[in-house]
Enzyme design. Structure first.
Site, PDB file in Angstrom:
ATOM      1  N   CYS A   2     -14.781 -40.131 -44.445  1.00  0.00           N
ATOM      2  CA  CYS A   2     -13.901 -39.076 -44.935  1.00  0.00           C
ATOM      3  C   CYS A   2     -13.606 -38.054 -43.854  1.00  0.00           C
ATOM      4  O   CYS A   2     -14.182 -38.100 -42.757  1.00  0.00           O
ATOM      5  CB  CYS A   2     -14.539 -38.352 -46.130  1.00  0.00           C
ATOM      6  SG  CYS A   2     -14.943 -39.436 -47.519  1.00  0.00           S
ATOM      7  N   ALA A  52     -12.876 -44.258 -49.819  1.00  0.00           N
ATOM      8  CA  ALA A  52     -13.855 -44.507 -50.870  1.00  0.00           C
ATOM      9  C   ALA A  52     -14.806 -45.635 -50.474  1.00  0.00           C
ATOM     10  O   ALA A  52     -14.375 -46.709 -50.054  1.00  0.00           O
ATOM     11  CB  ALA A  52     -13.140 -44.861 -52.175  1.00  0.00           C
TER      12      ALA A  52
END
Length: 618
Positions: A2, A52
């Site tokens: 991320c 994810a």
């Protein structure tokens, strides 16, 4: 996994600053290809871009925890916490309730339960920010070795932070100014902990938490290398390392997305791959997917140099057959390596120029290809640093020098005697940098910090110092490069050899045991003896490949000629144009990759000045 970004301003309400936070978050879009989220309230604003990996449906961020209907804390998180399931069970037993299956929520609940000391309980690769609504404090946390990046800028009214400098540069209060200290960091091959290239930026130190509140800043060390006695004999040491590696790889196989390994056919990546393949087959009845990178005609026309003795592909194919993996050969051409769009993206991914050229571009392209199959890749990095795999660890002139041994090794090559990537820059520019003086100062500081055990022999003491220097001044550059080039495609790299338990154990393992049979990485060879083919066990270390195609060198020369013909090129005032003309007058040796580094740096420096509108304050 991320990208994270944020802004805290203790004097202003940031609720209406969504466009600025959006710009900071958008700058990290490549790090999170599956979604974005913003959270703004009062004096805090947090942004997140998500790739994810765990709890695909329920893991959106920023993630908040409420008590009695009120938000008490919010987190944005980058990376993985490998022991999150154990921590979750412990926290549930203490009354904590969870609404997701994510390691992110475990980190936030751990903070609420144990306060800033919670970082000591986390195991993994991570960088995250927690806004404590109750105390109006921002807590920044970074993993022990600094695998995941986290930059920040202090402002009179608060702080900005982000996974990469580009996020901070997207804020209107931050200018792309680089002074002499920043340029030294840019050209150095020995990183100063916490130092960033852009002025007024810093990088959170590995193993640290930073708490920023209205009453000031508190910097806390929750982990650092320490020296302690090593009491295991050789068989016990081998067995301990073997047991640790099997446990580490098992934990790092946890993911809700496709996972693979990057397999070079060298000892490091092959060992990780063999252990991962064994676990995957035992647990799921599935074969691991593996990737190796090579170039057109590389195997057929390979010529050895002073550090590469054989091409990777045949060894990788042999290992893949040995463990029966689903194997993919990634093959790159000179035209791909010289694609201007991709070369620009390499500079943008790293927020600056580098000398590695086609090594960086091929790494970038490899990550792009792997991401089409997998979101997570286990890699063999950090093994050389902890087991003793670099050739300069075995050269007396490097080991005995009163400076960083790899800097001495760099200067042993005729093409690098002036310094890696610096030959085409002007004398006046280089005099201001004074890299020799810079190395002397930073080396003294670094060497003095190395923890030692009483009673060490002179050789063991020196090799422990070199181990410390390697982990704290050399490794950070490699970790940053790997993270940037992989996360440019939302590909998460996991590094089993970076597990702090293994690092701690091997930092305290005597050099005589690490090299018990006279080879580099003797311990790792012993651990892998029953896992790999003999050819791989006996193979000497070989770095990431470089192209040997003459076409690539010709393309570099053509690009450099075009640059110096452009009177508006911003790099021209900093170059030695006579040296450039001499270089262009020579055909260039396709196998002299150290010489190419000087061309690569000049070209990338120009790209960086152009696209970042850099202000050089020198």
């Amino acid at each position: 996994m991320c990208g994270i970004a944020g802004w805290v301003d203790f004097e202003h309400d940031l609720s209406d600053e969504r466009p600025v936070l959006q710009a900071m978050t958008d700058a990290l879009a490549n790090r999170g290809v599956d979604g974005q989220g913003l959270w703004l309230s009062g004096c805090a604003a947090l942004g997140h871009t998500r790739t994810a990996v765990i709890d695909l449906a329920g893991g959106a961020q920023p993630l908040a925890v409420e008590e009695d209907g009120r938000t008490v804390a919010v987190i944005v998180h980058n990376g993985e916490i490998y022991n999150f399931k154990q921590l979750r069970t412990e926290l549930q037993a203490r009354g904590r309730r969870f609404r997701t299956r994510t390691d992110t929520e475990v980190a936030l609940q751990a903070y609420l339960e144990w306060g800033p000391a919670f970082a000591e309980r986390l195991e993994g690769i991570f960088a995250f920010a927690i806004w404590d609504v109750r105390r109006e404090e921002l807590v920044l946390v970074r993993d022990r070795l600094g695998v995941k990046p986290l930059f920040y800028t202090r402002l009179p009214e608060g702080v900005l932070f982000g996974s990469e400098p580009k996020a901070l540069l997207a804020h209107p209060k931050v200018r792309p100014v680089v002074d002499v200290e920043g340029l030294r960091e840019l050209f150095s091959v020995a990183k100063q902990p916490g130092r960033a290239v852009f002025r007024d930026m810093a990088e959170l130190l590995p193993g640290h938490t930073l708490t920023i509140g209205r009453d000031g800043v508190r910097d806390r060390t929750y982990w650092e290398l320490t020296a302690r006695p090593h009491t295991d004999d050789l068989p016990q040491t081998v067995e301990t390392v073997r047991s640790l590696l099997h446990d580490i790889v098992l934990r790092e196989l946890v993911a809700d997305v496709p996972l693979c390994t990057a397999l070079s056919g060298g000892l490091d990546s092959s060992t990780v791959t063999a252990i991962a393949a064994d676990w995957r087959w035992k647990l799921d009845g599935e074969r691991i997917r593996t990737f190796v990178t090579t170039f057109d005609d590389y195997v057929e026309k390979f010529q050895r140099d002073d550090v590469r003795f054989a091409p990777d592909e045949p060894y990788a194919v042999e290992v893949a057959g040995h463990i029966r993996s689903n194997h993919v050969n990634i093959r790159l051409s000179p035209s791909q390596l010289m694609d201007q769009k991709d070369r620009l993206q390499v500079v943008l991914a790293q927020d600056g120029p580098a000398t590695l050229g086609d090594m960086d571009t091929s790494n970038y392209l490899t990550s792009r290809e792997i991401k089409t199959h997998s979101t997570v890749a286990l890699v063999g990095e950090v093994a050389d640093e902890i087991f003793g795999g670099y050739n300069w660890m075995f050269k007396p002139e490097c080991v005995g020098a009163d400076t960083f041994p790899w800097v001495v090794n760099e200067g042993l090559h005729p093409s690098n005697r002036g310094g890696q990537g610096r030959d085409l820059f002007g004398t006046g520019f280089l005099d201001k940098l004074d890299m020799a003086g810079h190395y002397a100062d930073t080396y003294r500081t670094a060497a003095a910090q190395a923890p030692h055990q009483e009673g060490e022999s002179p050789e063991e003491s020196r090799m422990r110092t070199i181990g410390y220097l390697t982990l704290t001044r050399w490794l950070p550059m490699l970790l940053d490069r790997s993270d940037r080039l992989s996360m440019a495609h939302g590909l998460e790299l996991r590094l089993p050899y970076a597990d702090h338990r293994l690092v701690e154990y091997l930092y305290n393992t005597p050099w005589s045991l690490k090299t018990f049979d006279g080879q580099e990485k003797s311990l790792l060879r012993a651990v892998a003896r029953d896992l790999l083919p003999a050819s791989v066990l006996e193979r000497k270390k070989s770095p990431w490949p470089v192209t040997q195609d003459p076409a690539y060198t010709r393309m570099l020369h053509a690009e450099l000629a075009a640059l110096v013909a452009d009177e508006t090129a911003p790099v021209l005032p900093y170059l030695n144009l006579d040296a450039v003309r001499r270089t262009l007058a020579e055909p260039g040796d396709a196998h002299d990759w150290p010489s190419r580094m000087h061309l690569e740096m000049a070209l990338q420096f120009n790209t960086w000045l152009t696209h970042y509108n850099v202000e050089l304050a020198i």
